[in-house]
Design an enzyme around this catalytic site. Structure first.
Site, PDB file in Angstrom:
ATOM      1  N   THR A  48      11.033  -2.368  45.392  1.00 18.81           N
ATOM      2  CA  THR A  48      11.133  -1.987  46.807  1.00 18.81           C
ATOM      3  C   THR A  48      11.578  -0.534  46.947  1.00 18.81           C
ATOM      4  O   THR A  48      11.046   0.199  47.783  1.00 18.81           O
ATOM      5  CB  THR A  48      12.101  -2.917  47.556  1.00 18.81           C
ATOM      6  OG1 THR A  48      11.684  -4.266  47.366  1.00 18.81           O
ATOM      7  CG2 THR A  48      12.139  -2.610  49.032  1.00 18.81           C
ATOM      8  N   CYS A  49      12.519  -0.114  46.135  1.00 22.45           N
ATOM      9  CA  CYS A  49      12.985   1.281  46.196  1.00 22.45           C
ATOM     10  C   CYS A  49      11.843   2.228  45.831  1.00 22.45           C
ATOM     11  O   CYS A  49      11.621   3.240  46.506  1.00 22.45           O
ATOM     12  CB  CYS A  49      14.162   1.482  45.257  1.00 22.45           C
ATOM     13  SG  CYS A  49      15.598   0.457  45.633  1.00 22.45           S
ATOM     14  N   ALA A  50      11.129   1.898  44.773  1.00 29.38           N
ATOM     15  CA  ALA A  50      10.004   2.724  44.349  1.00 29.38           C
ATOM     16  C   ALA A  50       8.945   2.801  45.448  1.00 29.38           C
ATOM     17  O   ALA A  50       8.390   3.865  45.717  1.00 29.38           O
ATOM     18  CB  ALA A  50       9.398   2.158  43.063  1.00 29.38           C
TER      19      ALA A  50
ATOM     20  N   SER B 175       9.401   2.559  48.669  1.00 31.46           N
ATOM     21  CA  SER B 175       9.860   3.399  49.777  1.00 31.46           C
ATOM     22  C   SER B 175       9.656   4.877  49.453  1.00 31.46           C
ATOM     23  O   SER B 175       9.277   5.661  50.327  1.00 31.46           O
ATOM     24  CB  SER B 175      11.321   3.109  50.133  1.00 31.46           C
ATOM     25  OG  SER B 175      12.215   3.610  49.177  1.00 31.46           O
TER      26      SER B 175
END
Length: 166
Positions: free
Chosen positions: A59-61, A63
């Site tokens: 999820t961080c990647a 974003s």
């Protein structure tokens, strides 16, 4: 203190995001070239602060990829991707992905960004990392929008964040 969830389990943060209409707190973060960046380095520009626990999660990647894509169309706007990850991890990820429209910054030295923005996790398995959040700062350094994503594994509301730049 705010409460969000991680896969449905409640976890708490160290405070609350800055108030809309207030001056954005200053910061000292480390860039991928190991230089120090502060809020004043971006004076006169709109900022998207894309804040997340770790670049090495899906999820961080995503974003970072999404804001990189959107940033290519934005005038007078910088996207700052901020986490506790080492600057080397940020450089590795953005280099491997070919991402050139974001600025990766690390809060690894003293964690003051997370403290000052009220978003460090203080409970749960991600303790000391940053809560997934977006803060929009206008060219005068005023907070225009904030979102602390209620469920950490979910993506932020990109549309609402980008609309706040208008």
């Amino acid at each position: 203190m705010a409460t969000v969830t991680l896969k449905g389990n409640a976890i708490e943060t160290s405070g609350n995001l800055p108030e809309i209409g207030s001056p954005a707190p200053d910061f000292k973060l480390t860039a991928t070239d190991l230089s120090t960046k502060t809020l004043s380095d971006f004076k006169g520009e709109k900022l998207v602060l894309n804040i997340f626990p770790s670049i090495d999660t899906g999820t961080c990647a995503q974003s970072v990829r999404q804001f990189n894509k959107e940033a290519s169309n934005l005038e007078n706007t910088k996207v700052l991707c901020i986490s506790h990850d080492l600057p080397f991890a940020h450089a590795r990820f953005c280099g491997a992905e070919g991402l050139e429209n974001v600025i990766s910054l690390s809060d690894y030295k003293d964690g003051s960004f997370g403290k000052d923005y009220g978003l460090n996790f203080v409970t749960g398995p991600l303790e000391a990392l940053h809560s997934r959040s977006v803060v929009i700062v206008d060219e005068n350094g005023i907070v225009k929008y904030t979102e602390q994503v209620p469920e950490t594994v979910n993506e932020p509301n990109y549309k609402a964040a980008l609309e706040a730049l208008q």
